[in-house]
Design a protein around this motif. Sequence first.
Motif, mmCIF file in Angstrom:
data_model
loop_
_atom_site.group_PDB
_atom_site.id
_atom_site.type_symbol
_atom_site.label_atom_id
_atom_site.label_comp_id
_atom_site.label_asym_id
_atom_site.label_seq_id
_atom_site.Cartn_x
_atom_site.Cartn_y
_atom_site.Cartn_z
ATOM 1 N N ALA A 1 0.834 -1.204 0.000
ATOM 2 C CA ALA A 1 0.000 0.000 0.000
ATOM 3 C C ALA A 1 0.869 1.255 0.000
ATOM 4 O O ALA A 1 0.581 2.226 -0.704
ATOM 5 C CB ALA A 1 -0.938 -0.014 1.206
ATOM 6 N N ALA B 1 2.322 1.623 -3.471
ATOM 7 C CA ALA B 1 1.281 2.000 -4.430
ATOM 8 C C ALA B 1 0.931 3.483 -4.291
ATOM 9 O O ALA B 1 0.744 4.182 -5.286
ATOM 10 C CB ALA B 1 0.047 1.127 -4.233
ATOM 11 N N THR C 1 -2.989 -5.476 -7.075
ATOM 12 C CA THR C 1 -3.096 -4.262 -6.270
ATOM 13 C C THR C 1 -3.421 -3.090 -7.174
ATOM 14 O O THR C 1 -2.754 -2.872 -8.181
ATOM 15 C CB THR C 1 -1.769 -4.005 -5.517
ATOM 16 O OG1 THR C 1 -1.453 -5.166 -4.748
ATOM 17 C CG2 THR C 1 -1.884 -2.811 -4.602
ATOM 18 N N ALA D 1 -4.476 1.183 -7.154
ATOM 19 C CA ALA D 1 -4.424 2.394 -6.333
ATOM 20 C C ALA D 1 -4.937 3.572 -7.148
ATOM 21 O O ALA D 1 -4.687 3.660 -8.345
ATOM 22 C CB ALA D 1 -2.994 2.652 -5.873
ATOM 23 N N VAL E 1 -6.040 2.082 -1.806
ATOM 24 C CA VAL E 1 -5.359 0.898 -2.334
ATOM 25 C C VAL E 1 -6.261 -0.312 -2.066
ATOM 26 O O VAL E 1 -6.752 -0.483 -0.944
ATOM 27 C CB VAL E 1 -3.982 0.703 -1.671
ATOM 28 C CG1 VAL E 1 -3.299 -0.537 -2.212
ATOM 29 C CG2 VAL E 1 -3.112 1.936 -1.870
#
Length: 97
Positions: free
Chosen positions: A21, A24, A55, A57, A73
């Motif tokens: 996270a 990102a 993932t 974002a 995220v």
Amino acid sequence: MPSASTTPSTTSPGMLLIEAARQAAQAVRHPAPVLPVTMETAFRRYVEFDTPCWTEARPLNADGDTDTDTVRVVARQDDEVRFTADVRTRARCDGQA
């Protein structure tokens, strides 16, 4: 070799998802270097090692202050949300790590 866990496991440790996270959020704010200042997270299910975890974002909003921004995220595996994080960042000043 560095390890995020000292015991064998079939799932990703939460700290791995938190680091994903953070990275990102930095990618969304690129090219400006930023620091995470707060993070609200939700761990919904384990992330398994045997299938890909994607993932995504995106910026949520500019908070009215040019130095801060929040990035959402989301980590998905097998078409299910496994983890979410709202990462609030601020611009990094020179000399900050």
